[in-house]
Write a protein that holds these residues in place. Structure first.
Motif, PDB file in Angstrom:
ATOM      1  N   ASP A  63       2.641   1.141  -3.472  1.00 37.98           N
ATOM      2  CA  ASP A  63       1.977   1.350  -5.026  1.00 37.98           C
ATOM      3  C   ASP A  63       0.743   2.116  -5.223  1.00 37.98           C
ATOM      4  O   ASP A  63       0.499   1.941  -6.373  1.00 37.98           O
ATOM      5  CB  ASP A  63       1.949  -0.348  -5.087  1.00 37.98           C
ATOM      6  N   ARG A  64       0.384   2.379  -3.996  1.00 36.71           N
ATOM      7  CA  ARG A  64      -0.309   2.808  -3.826  1.00 36.71           C
ATOM      8  C   ARG A  64      -1.875   1.979  -4.269  1.00 36.71           C
ATOM      9  O   ARG A  64      -2.887   2.587  -4.359  1.00 36.71           O
ATOM     10  CB  ARG A  64      -0.517   4.628  -4.446  1.00 36.71           C
ATOM     11  N   GLU A  65      -2.023   0.893  -3.399  1.00 38.18           N
ATOM     12  CA  GLU A  65      -2.743  -0.228  -4.267  1.00 38.18           C
ATOM     13  C   GLU A  65      -4.043  -0.385  -3.275  1.00 38.18           C
ATOM     14  O   GLU A  65      -3.303   0.146  -1.410  1.00 38.18           O
ATOM     15  CB  GLU A  65      -2.172  -1.240  -4.394  1.00 38.18           C
ATOM     16  N   SER A  66      -5.066  -0.746  -3.216  1.00 37.01           N
ATOM     17  CA  SER A  66      -5.579  -0.291  -2.375  1.00 37.01           C
ATOM     18  C   SER A  66      -6.192  -2.069  -1.112  1.00 37.01           C
ATOM     19  O   SER A  66      -5.240  -3.124  -2.013  1.00 37.01           O
ATOM     20  CB  SER A  66      -7.819  -0.894  -2.863  1.00 37.01           C
ATOM     21  N   ILE A  96       1.042  -1.350   0.017  1.00 32.39           N
ATOM     22  CA  ILE A  96       0.057  -0.301  -0.021  1.00 32.39           C
ATOM     23  C   ILE A  96       0.368   1.375   0.060  1.00 32.39           C
ATOM     24  O   ILE A  96       1.109   2.120  -0.612  1.00 32.39           O
ATOM     25  CB  ILE A  96      -1.123  -0.017   1.505  1.00 32.39           C
ATOM     26  N   ILE A  97       2.066   1.526   0.589  1.00 25.79           N
ATOM     27  CA  ILE A  97       2.818   2.207   1.161  1.00 25.79           C
ATOM     28  C   ILE A  97       4.018   3.198  -0.199  1.00 25.79           C
ATOM     29  O   ILE A  97       3.525   3.754  -1.182  1.00 25.79           O
ATOM     30  CB  ILE A  97       3.522   2.258   2.152  1.00 25.79           C
TER      31      ILE A  97
END
Length: 358
Positions: free
Chosen positions: A121-124, A118-119
């Motif tokens: 790749d800004r993935e959900s 998340i940090i």
């Protein structure tokens, strides 16, 4: 730094008989961390995971640095769980203990890996929680495939495959208990298992990797049996250095650490350490002991911290990303050990069998 944090929060060295094995765990964990630097360092890409950029000699050294410690981890498990088998511990109690020993730290490590995704790749959250399909079981991972278009190598160094084999060992322990109950000679039982393993490998019923993992556990079993002997200091030296030469000869012939013959060649070297050879004090040094105590959390989480630190610091050079990742895991491992690992083992403190801590 791991030592300082351990002392600050009250994590202490173990006092059981096989202190040199804790030191060996610590040394092996450190080498695995160093090994995975090679897998990441060939490109700035977050998805890079390969050692093919290294030349022949460097690649061989990088692989040995990682594969030998894993082989020794498997031998440590075989060694300790042979004694569990001999003790004829109730099967349900044993397997329940393994579930609580393994899965809480593994689940926390996968949550940390998900946060790293998340940090970076800004993935959900729903995408990142795909790491949970890599929960190890005796028959493999719960599922497979990429997570947010990443392989698990870059995310957590792909280390959970070893726990599949650890679980296979745990499932086999009750079988070994039965064999040892009816066949009193441990040497005969383990010799027979070696014969079956090598026969299945040479008959192509097992591949080289499968037979190697089994042979490493069996080598740990044999070492446990032989450790009942008392070895003088000169004999321990001979076992260690002679075993080292034997391992190198086997490695030269087979070209692989993960080979059944190479696994067997490690027995003298491992036996010397299990019998108390401390590698000139290195393995019983307090810092190495505490690294060994926290080595499971160290091993499980170093990959996620490497993933994060490489993303933010790779372009600065000067080994900054490597250093940052080591600092992060050295700080976190003692806390994870105390508040996750120990939290699920607290009831075991009153069990006499604690003298053997698999």
């Amino acid at each position: 730094m791991n030592y300082v944090i351990c002392k600050k929060i009250g994590v202490m060295e173990n006092t059981y008989k096989y202190k040199s094995l804790d030191g060996l765990r610590g040394l092996c964990a450190a080498l695995v961390v160093f090994h995975h630097f090679y897998w990441r360092n060939g490109s700035s890409s977050d998805k890079f995971w390969s050692v093919d950029y290294l030349n022949g000699g460097e690649k061989l050294l990088a692989l040995i640095i990682g594969q030998l410690p894993v082989a020794l981890f498997f031998m440590i498990s075989g060694f300790l769980f042979y004694f569990v088998s001999v003790s004829q511990k109730p099967v349900f109690s044993f397997l329940k203990g393994r579930v609580f020993r393994i899965y809480p730290p593994v689940l926390i490590s996968l949550i940390i890996a998900a946060f790293s995704l998340i940090i970076i790749d800004r993935e959900s959250v729903s995408c990142a929680t795909g790491v949970l399909k890599y929960i190890p079981t005796p028959v493999g991972f719960a599922s497979s495939g990429s997570v947010c278009e990443f392989d698990m190598g870059p995310i957590n160094s792909g280390i959970l495959w070893t726990l599949i084999w650890e679980w296979r060992l745990y499932v086999f322990v009750p079988v070994l208990m039965i064999l040892l109950r009816y066949i009193r000679s441990g040497i005969f039982v383990i010799g027979g298992l070696f014969f079956v393993t090598f026969t299945m490998w040479l008959s192509s019923l097992l591949d080289e990797m499968q037979s190697s993992c089994i042979a490493l556990f069996l080598s740990g079993f044999i070492s446990a049996i032989l450790s009942s002997r008392s070895f003088s200091e000169s004999q321990k030296y001979l076992l260690f250095f002679g075993g080292g030469v034997l391992f190198l000869i086997s490695l030269f012939i087979t070209k692989r650490v993960y080979n059944p013959f190479t696994a067997v060649s490690l027995i003298p070297l491992f036996l010397s350490i299990a019998s108390g050879f401390s590698m000139f004090g290195i393995l019983v040094n307090k810092k190495m002991q505490l690294l060994g105590v926290t080595s499971f959390s160290f091993y499980l989480n170093h990959g996620a911290f490497q993933f994060i630190s490489k993303h933010f610091f790779y372009d600065y050079g000067f080994y900054i990303w490597q250093t940052a990742s080591v600092i992060m895991v050295c700080i976190s491992a003692p806390f994870l050990y105390k508040y996750v690992e120990m939290a699920f083992q607290i009831k075991k403190r009153h069990v006499p069998a604690e003298v053997i801590k698999p």
